[in-house]
Design a protein around this motif. Sequence first.
Motif, PDB file in Angstrom:
ATOM      1  N   ALA A  20       0.791  -1.121  -0.085  1.00  0.00           N
ATOM      2  CA  ALA A  20       0.057  -0.102  -0.182  1.00  0.00           C
ATOM      3  C   ALA A  20       0.964   1.216   0.073  1.00  0.00           C
ATOM      4  O   ALA A  20       2.109   1.434   0.410  1.00  0.00           O
ATOM      5  CB  ALA A  20      -0.951  -0.102   1.136  1.00  0.00           C
ATOM      6  N   VAL A  21       0.146   2.211  -0.576  1.00  0.00           N
ATOM      7  CA  VAL A  21       1.058   3.599  -0.431  1.00  0.00           C
ATOM      8  C   VAL A  21       0.283   4.699   0.488  1.00  0.00           C
ATOM      9  O   VAL A  21      -0.836   4.518   0.754  1.00  0.00           O
ATOM     10  CB  VAL A  21       0.881   4.344  -1.566  1.00  0.00           C
ATOM     11  N   ILE A  22       1.008   5.180   1.429  1.00  0.00           N
ATOM     12  CA  ILE A  22       0.241   5.928   2.442  1.00  0.00           C
ATOM     13  C   ILE A  22       0.094   7.317   1.853  1.00  0.00           C
ATOM     14  O   ILE A  22       0.476   7.750   0.921  1.00  0.00           O
ATOM     15  CB  ILE A  22       1.659   6.575   3.721  1.00  0.00           C
ATOM     16  N   VAL A  23      -1.423   7.498   2.240  1.00  0.00           N
ATOM     17  CA  VAL A  23      -2.100   8.652   1.487  1.00  0.00           C
ATOM     18  C   VAL A  23      -2.177   9.881   2.643  1.00  0.00           C
ATOM     19  O   VAL A  23      -2.060  10.641   2.113  1.00  0.00           O
ATOM     20  CB  VAL A  23      -3.584   8.196   1.238  1.00  0.00           C
ATOM     21  N   LEU A  40       7.676   7.057   7.532  1.00  0.00           N
ATOM     22  CA  LEU A  40       6.155   6.774   7.046  1.00  0.00           C
ATOM     23  C   LEU A  40       5.431   8.214   6.913  1.00  0.00           C
ATOM     24  O   LEU A  40       4.819   8.559   7.699  1.00  0.00           O
ATOM     25  CB  LEU A  40       5.626   5.971   8.138  1.00  0.00           C
ATOM     26  N   SER A  41       5.783   8.452   5.655  1.00  0.00           N
ATOM     27  CA  SER A  41       4.984   9.796   5.190  1.00  0.00           C
ATOM     28  C   SER A  41       4.381   9.627   4.020  1.00  0.00           C
ATOM     29  O   SER A  41       4.387   8.412   3.386  1.00  0.00           O
ATOM     30  CB  SER A  41       6.073  10.947   5.030  1.00  0.00           C
ATOM     31  N   ARG A  42       3.464  10.489   3.762  1.00  0.00           N
ATOM     32  CA  ARG A  42       2.683  10.545   2.475  1.00  0.00           C
ATOM     33  C   ARG A  42       3.526  10.027   1.116  1.00  0.00           C
ATOM     34  O   ARG A  42       4.793  10.556   1.032  1.00  0.00           O
ATOM     35  CB  ARG A  42       2.194  11.727   2.035  1.00  0.00           C
ATOM     36  N   GLY A  43       2.973   9.008   0.435  1.00  0.00           N
ATOM     37  CA  GLY A  43       3.670   8.465  -0.533  1.00  0.00           C
ATOM     38  C   GLY A  43       4.833   7.398  -0.502  1.00  0.00           C
ATOM     39  O   GLY A  43       4.960   6.578  -1.600  1.00  0.00           O
ATOM     40  N   ALA A  44       4.815   7.009   0.744  1.00  0.00           N
ATOM     41  CA  ALA A  44       5.730   5.912   1.036  1.00  0.00           C
ATOM     42  C   ALA A  44       4.882   4.726   0.911  1.00  0.00           C
ATOM     43  O   ALA A  44       3.926   4.270   1.057  1.00  0.00           O
ATOM     44  CB  ALA A  44       6.064   5.897   2.532  1.00  0.00           C
ATOM     45  N   VAL A  45       5.686   3.505   0.206  1.00  0.00           N
ATOM     46  CA  VAL A  45       5.260   2.279  -0.037  1.00  0.00           C
ATOM     47  C   VAL A  45       5.729   1.432   1.076  1.00  0.00           C
ATOM     48  O   VAL A  45       6.770   1.455   1.383  1.00  0.00           O
ATOM     49  CB  VAL A  45       5.597   1.785  -1.592  1.00  0.00           C
ATOM     50  N   GLY A  54      -2.630  -8.179  18.372  1.00  0.00           N
ATOM     51  CA  GLY A  54      -1.240  -7.645  18.690  1.00  0.00           C
ATOM     52  C   GLY A  54      -0.883  -6.608  17.668  1.00  0.00           C
ATOM     53  O   GLY A  54      -1.541  -6.151  16.675  1.00  0.00           O
ATOM     54  N   PRO A  55       0.270  -6.025  17.834  1.00  0.00           N
ATOM     55  CA  PRO A  55       1.008  -5.007  16.872  1.00  0.00           C
ATOM     56  C   PRO A  55       1.311  -5.649  15.576  1.00  0.00           C
ATOM     57  O   PRO A  55       1.287  -6.750  15.452  1.00  0.00           O
ATOM     58  CB  PRO A  55       2.334  -4.519  17.756  1.00  0.00           C
ATOM     59  N   LEU A  56       1.171  -4.552  14.789  1.00  0.00           N
ATOM     60  CA  LEU A  56       1.360  -4.944  13.219  1.00  0.00           C
ATOM     61  C   LEU A  56       2.922  -4.778  12.983  1.00  0.00           C
ATOM     62  O   LEU A  56       3.535  -3.947  13.353  1.00  0.00           O
ATOM     63  CB  LEU A  56       0.625  -3.890  12.343  1.00  0.00           C
ATOM     64  N   ILE A  57       3.189  -5.580  12.083  1.00  0.00           N
ATOM     65  CA  ILE A  57       4.586  -5.607  11.529  1.00  0.00           C
ATOM     66  C   ILE A  57       4.711  -5.045  10.068  1.00  0.00           C
ATOM     67  O   ILE A  57       3.864  -5.865   9.338  1.00  0.00           O
ATOM     68  CB  ILE A  57       5.531  -6.768  11.819  1.00  0.00           C
ATOM     69  N   ILE A  58       5.198  -3.938   9.508  1.00  0.00           N
ATOM     70  CA  ILE A  58       5.194  -3.607   8.267  1.00  0.00           C
ATOM     71  C   ILE A  58       6.541  -3.576   7.875  1.00  0.00           C
ATOM     72  O   ILE A  58       7.695  -3.476   8.478  1.00  0.00           O
ATOM     73  CB  ILE A  58       4.541  -2.326   8.123  1.00  0.00           C
ATOM     74  N   ALA A  59       6.950  -3.477   6.448  1.00  0.00           N
ATOM     75  CA  ALA A  59       8.006  -3.464   5.912  1.00  0.00           C
ATOM     76  C   ALA A  59       8.010  -2.053   5.130  1.00  0.00           C
ATOM     77  O   ALA A  59       7.109  -1.880   4.267  1.00  0.00           O
ATOM     78  CB  ALA A  59       8.337  -4.422   5.004  1.00  0.00           C
ATOM     79  N   LEU A  60       9.323  -1.346   5.382  1.00  0.00           N
ATOM     80  CA  LEU A  60       9.320  -0.132   4.397  1.00  0.00           C
ATOM     81  C   LEU A  60      10.692  -0.043   3.936  1.00  0.00           C
ATOM     82  O   LEU A  60      11.881  -0.174   4.662  1.00  0.00           O
ATOM     83  CB  LEU A  60       9.191   0.971   5.335  1.00  0.00           C
ATOM     84  N   GLU A  62      13.870  -1.909   3.212  1.00  0.00           N
ATOM     85  CA  GLU A  62      14.586  -3.040   3.592  1.00  0.00           C
ATOM     86  C   GLU A  62      14.369  -3.232   5.133  1.00  0.00           C
ATOM     87  O   GLU A  62      14.794  -4.251   5.840  1.00  0.00           O
ATOM     88  CB  GLU A  62      16.019  -3.137   3.567  1.00  0.00           C
ATOM     89  N   SER A  63      13.843  -2.227   5.738  1.00  0.00           N
ATOM     90  CA  SER A  63      13.452  -2.098   7.465  1.00  0.00           C
ATOM     91  C   SER A  63      12.249  -2.638   7.543  1.00  0.00           C
ATOM     92  O   SER A  63      11.136  -2.780   7.014  1.00  0.00           O
ATOM     93  CB  SER A  63      13.427  -0.610   7.814  1.00  0.00           C
ATOM     94  N   ARG A  64      11.859  -3.061   8.894  1.00  0.00           N
ATOM     95  CA  ARG A  64      10.835  -3.758   9.445  1.00  0.00           C
ATOM     96  C   ARG A  64      10.649  -2.871  10.733  1.00  0.00           C
ATOM     97  O   ARG A  64      11.257  -2.488  11.447  1.00  0.00           O
ATOM     98  CB  ARG A  64      11.083  -5.036   9.792  1.00  0.00           C
ATOM     99  N   MET A  65       9.164  -2.538  10.652  1.00  0.00           N
ATOM    100  CA  MET A  65       8.673  -1.762  12.047  1.00  0.00           C
ATOM    101  C   MET A  65       7.435  -2.381  12.687  1.00  0.00           C
ATOM    102  O   MET A  65       6.786  -3.109  11.856  1.00  0.00           O
ATOM    103  CB  MET A  65       8.297  -0.346  11.318  1.00  0.00           C
ATOM    104  N   VAL A  66       7.483  -2.205  13.699  1.00  0.00           N
ATOM    105  CA  VAL A  66       6.531  -2.567  14.581  1.00  0.00           C
ATOM    106  C   VAL A  66       5.618  -1.413  14.868  1.00  0.00           C
ATOM    107  O   VAL A  66       6.123  -0.358  15.564  1.00  0.00           O
ATOM    108  CB  VAL A  66       6.982  -3.369  15.893  1.00  0.00           C
TER     109      VAL A  66
END
Length: 80
Positions: A20-23, A40-45, A54-60, A62-66
Amino acid sequence: MIGKKGVIVPLAMLPVGKNAVIVNVVGGEGIRRRLTELGLSRGAVIRVIKNDIGPLIIALDESRMVLGFGMAQKIMVEEI
């Protein structure tokens, strides 16, 4: 809400494996600044790695974030 390519939903509603792309970020200046500092700003995929109990894990890139569920509710995304 419908965006240019599809439906805009909170990040917390995306299933595992979806990109997804952040809107938009719905919230105050503090949360917007914090998320921007994380990239994690507008336009980031981003891609959802884990979204169950529990919490979400996302990839941005090559990074992973919780992210906690509440914060993920404030990030509006459009599936790509």
